[in-house]
Motif scaffolding. Structure first.
Motif, PDB file in Angstrom:
ATOM      1  N   MET A  51       0.827  -1.191   0.000  1.00  0.00           N
ATOM      2  CA  MET A  51       0.000   0.000   0.000  1.00  0.00           C
ATOM      3  C   MET A  51       0.868   1.250   0.000  1.00  0.00           C
ATOM      4  SD  MET A  51      -3.015  -1.022   2.707  1.00  0.00           S
ATOM      5  CE  MET A  51      -3.841   0.534   2.383  1.00  0.00           C
ATOM      6  N   LYS A  52       0.450   2.230  -0.777  1.00  0.00           N
ATOM      7  CA  LYS A  52       1.123   3.516  -0.781  1.00  0.00           C
ATOM      8  C   LYS A  52       0.729   4.286   0.480  1.00  0.00           C
ATOM      9  CE  LYS A  52       2.546   2.512  -4.930  1.00  0.00           C
ATOM     10  NZ  LYS A  52       3.951   2.117  -5.188  1.00  0.00           N
ATOM     11  N   TRP A  53       1.537   5.299   0.797  1.00  0.00           N
ATOM     12  CA  TRP A  53       1.264   6.012   2.052  1.00  0.00           C
ATOM     13  C   TRP A  53      -0.076   6.736   1.990  1.00  0.00           C
ATOM     14  CZ3 TRP A  53       0.330  11.110   1.676  1.00  0.00           C
ATOM     15  CH2 TRP A  53       0.896  11.838   0.628  1.00  0.00           C
ATOM     16  N   TRP A  54      -0.497   7.203   0.822  1.00  0.00           N
ATOM     17  CA  TRP A  54      -1.774   7.914   0.724  1.00  0.00           C
ATOM     18  C   TRP A  54      -2.969   6.959   0.684  1.00  0.00           C
ATOM     19  CZ3 TRP A  54       1.995   7.816  -3.030  1.00  0.00           C
ATOM     20  CH2 TRP A  54       1.709   7.122  -4.191  1.00  0.00           C
ATOM     21  N   GLU A  55      -2.706   5.649   0.657  1.00  0.00           N
ATOM     22  CA  GLU A  55      -3.779   4.657   0.707  1.00  0.00           C
ATOM     23  C   GLU A  55      -3.995   4.104   2.103  1.00  0.00           C
ATOM     24  OE1 GLU A  55      -3.081   2.885  -3.818  1.00  0.00           O
ATOM     25  OE2 GLU A  55      -2.337   1.797  -2.069  1.00  0.00           O
ATOM     26  N   ALA A  87       6.940  15.565   0.912  1.00  0.00           N
ATOM     27  CA  ALA A  87       7.159  15.127   2.294  1.00  0.00           C
ATOM     28  C   ALA A  87       6.114  15.713   3.230  1.00  0.00           C
ATOM     29  CB  ALA A  87       8.564  15.518   2.750  1.00  0.00           C
ATOM     30  N   GLY A  88       5.704  16.974   2.982  1.00  0.00           N
ATOM     31  CA  GLY A  88       4.674  17.581   3.819  1.00  0.00           C
ATOM     32  C   GLY A  88       3.338  16.873   3.688  1.00  0.00           C
ATOM     33  N   CYS A  89       3.008  16.432   2.479  1.00  0.00           N
ATOM     34  CA  CYS A  89       1.762  15.681   2.272  1.00  0.00           C
ATOM     35  C   CYS A  89       1.805  14.359   3.015  1.00  0.00           C
ATOM     36  CB  CYS A  89       1.538  15.436   0.785  1.00  0.00           C
ATOM     37  SG  CYS A  89       1.420  16.927  -0.227  1.00  0.00           S
ATOM     38  N   HIS A  90       2.955  13.699   2.951  1.00  0.00           N
ATOM     39  CA  HIS A  90       3.114  12.408   3.632  1.00  0.00           C
ATOM     40  C   HIS A  90       2.952  12.560   5.139  1.00  0.00           C
ATOM     41  CE1 HIS A  90       5.752   8.540   4.091  1.00  0.00           C
ATOM     42  NE2 HIS A  90       4.551   8.426   4.640  1.00  0.00           N
ATOM     43  N   PHE A 139      -6.575  26.934   0.764  1.00  0.00           N
ATOM     44  CA  PHE A 139      -5.316  27.268   1.426  1.00  0.00           C
ATOM     45  C   PHE A 139      -4.391  26.060   1.380  1.00  0.00           C
ATOM     46  CE2 PHE A 139      -8.398  25.725   4.472  1.00  0.00           C
ATOM     47  CZ  PHE A 139      -7.713  24.711   5.124  1.00  0.00           C
ATOM     48  N   SER A 140      -3.137  26.306   1.679  1.00  0.00           N
ATOM     49  CA  SER A 140      -2.134  25.256   1.830  1.00  0.00           C
ATOM     50  C   SER A 140      -1.665  25.243   3.274  1.00  0.00           C
ATOM     51  CB  SER A 140      -0.945  25.500   0.904  1.00  0.00           C
ATOM     52  OG  SER A 140       0.060  24.518   1.108  1.00  0.00           O
ATOM     53  N   CYS A 141      -1.439  24.056   3.808  1.00  0.00           N
ATOM     54  CA  CYS A 141      -0.979  23.957   5.199  1.00  0.00           C
ATOM     55  C   CYS A 141      -0.155  22.693   5.368  1.00  0.00           C
ATOM     56  CB  CYS A 141      -2.145  23.976   6.177  1.00  0.00           C
ATOM     57  SG  CYS A 141      -3.136  22.466   6.186  1.00  0.00           S
ATOM     58  N   THR A 142       0.610  22.662   6.439  1.00  0.00           N
ATOM     59  CA  THR A 142       1.431  21.510   6.801  1.00  0.00           C
ATOM     60  C   THR A 142       1.157  21.176   8.259  1.00  0.00           C
ATOM     61  OG1 THR A 142       3.285  22.936   7.431  1.00  0.00           O
ATOM     62  CG2 THR A 142       3.210  22.166   5.141  1.00  0.00           C
ATOM     63  N   ASN A 143       1.951  20.278   8.814  1.00  0.00           N
ATOM     64  CA  ASN A 143       1.797  19.952  10.232  1.00  0.00           C
ATOM     65  C   ASN A 143       2.029  21.174  11.111  1.00  0.00           C
ATOM     66  OD1 ASN A 143       0.987  17.279  10.430  1.00  0.00           O
ATOM     67  ND2 ASN A 143       3.062  16.481  10.163  1.00  0.00           N
ATOM     68  N   ALA A 144       2.938  22.047  10.692  1.00  0.00           N
ATOM     69  CA  ALA A 144       3.242  23.229  11.494  1.00  0.00           C
ATOM     70  C   ALA A 144       2.103  24.238  11.468  1.00  0.00           C
ATOM     71  CB  ALA A 144       4.533  23.878  11.007  1.00  0.00           C
ATOM     72  N   THR A 145       1.323  24.232  10.382  1.00  0.00           N
ATOM     73  CA  THR A 145       0.219  25.195  10.252  1.00  0.00           C
ATOM     74  C   THR A 145      -1.124  24.488  10.173  1.00  0.00           C
ATOM     75  OG1 THR A 145       0.521  25.215   7.845  1.00  0.00           O
ATOM     76  CG2 THR A 145       1.701  26.886   9.118  1.00  0.00           C
ATOM     77  N   ILE A 146      -1.241  23.359  10.859  1.00  0.00           N
ATOM     78  CA  ILE A 146      -2.470  22.577  10.813  1.00  0.00           C
ATOM     79  C   ILE A 146      -3.654  23.327  11.415  1.00  0.00           C
ATOM     80  CG2 ILE A 146      -2.049  21.486  13.049  1.00  0.00           C
ATOM     81  CD1 ILE A 146      -3.593  19.886   9.891  1.00  0.00           C
ATOM     82  N   LYS A 147      -3.370  24.382  12.197  1.00  0.00           N
ATOM     83  CA  LYS A 147      -4.447  25.171  12.798  1.00  0.00           C
ATOM     84  C   LYS A 147      -5.335  25.802  11.725  1.00  0.00           C
ATOM     85  CE  LYS A 147      -5.251  28.740  16.304  1.00  0.00           C
ATOM     86  NZ  LYS A 147      -6.252  29.473  15.504  1.00  0.00           N
ATOM     87  N   LYS A 148      -4.781  26.107  10.574  1.00  0.00           N
ATOM     88  CA  LYS A 148      -5.580  26.654   9.485  1.00  0.00           C
ATOM     89  C   LYS A 148      -6.669  25.670   9.059  1.00  0.00           C
ATOM     90  CE  LYS A 148      -3.200  28.527   6.153  1.00  0.00           C
ATOM     91  NZ  LYS A 148      -2.150  28.727   5.123  1.00  0.00           N
TER      92      LYS A 148
END
Length: 273
Positions: A80-84, A122-125, A179-188
């Motif tokens: 399985m891929k990480w997005w699955e 990497a941010g998506c993962h 918007f775009s966000c990562t773990n650091a900006t997950i509050k968005k």
């Protein structure tokens, strides 16, 4: 007699036997003689056996071949891929532009979140497990996944170039935010979900994608998607006259414009009587 007994004690192939050409040797209970470097069976006058003259035969090969090793086919499940991984029932992958448009239209007044991601991001993962948690906690919200590597052309038409990227849609309001966000900006993401999650009843037809986006998808030759801009025409009147909006001016064939004299001039569309 003593010489014959000593010679009989020799075994075929022994050094002593090989040195004595024409000497007698015992082999498997029989007597053999080596003449000229070869062995052959002959009748032995003193032991009643046979003497072998000629080359030594090799051991016959068994007619029953040795069973070949058993071939084992080991099948492993698809990795399985990480997005699955961790997908919830309300998470679904988008495969075509038509599927994306239909999913937004069929969602009605429900909240839909479109998740644009790239397998090499990497941010998506890193963010994917948290998105799965949000989907699990909010089963009434639809999460649509768009893989950039599989749908580059579609993402370009929708002006999505940064990942991970999210767009929120609901009913007649269409796009609520993006918007775009990562773990650091997950509050968005949390704030947007808290703001737009409460049920709302929107008046009017379901909007989905913007009209400019629909036209861009239809103009993209890489996509099998068609879109025709609908003309806003009012229904016909009882007398047969048709009211035309200013965006698409046209008159029926039987209609004749009449000008009424008075304080103000105006065009009246007649039914042709």
């Amino acid at each position: 007699m003593a010489a014959a007994q000593a010679m009989a004690k020799m075994s075929v192939g022994s050094p002593a036997c090989n040195r004595a050409a024409g000497s007698l040797c015992r082999w498997r209970g029989a007597v053999a003689v080596r003449l000229g470097g070869s062995w052959s069976w002959r009748k032995s006058p003193f032991l009643g056996g046979r003497m072998a003259v000629g080359p030594r035969r090799s051991r016959p090969v068994s007619r029953n071949p040795v069973a070949s090793p058993v071939q084992m086919n080991l099948s492993f499940g698809k990795t399985m891929k990480w997005w699955e991984k961790g997908l919830q029932p309300n998470m679904r992958a988008i495969h075509t532009a038509q599927e994306l448009v239909d999913s937004l239209i069929n969602a009605g007044d429900g909240l839909v979140i479109v998740d644009f991601f790239s397998p090499g991001c990497a941010g998506c993962h890193a963010l994917h497990p948290k998105i799965c948690q949000f989907a699990e906690r909010n089963p009434d919200v639809q999460f649509l996944q768009v893989n950039f590597e599989e749908h580059k052309s579609m993402c370009h038409s929708l002006h999505v170039h940064v990942f991970p990227f999210f767009r929120f849609y609901r009913g007649a309001q269409g796009r609520l935010c993006s918007f775009s966000c990562t773990n650091a900006t997950i509050k968005k993401f949390k704030d947007a979900l808290a703001k737009h999650k409460p049920d709302r009843c929107s008046l009017g037809p379901i909007k989905g994608l913007e009209e400019s986006e629909l036209l861009a998808l239809a103009a993209n030759r890489d996509l099998q998607f068609t879109y025709t801009k609908e003309q806003d025409l009012a229904p016909s009147m009882e007398d047969g006259a048709e009211v035309i909006t200013h965006d698409h001016p046209r008159l029926p064939a039987a209609a004749k414009p009449l000008v009424r004299q008075g304080s103000e001039d105006r065009a009246v569309v007649s039914s042709g009587r």
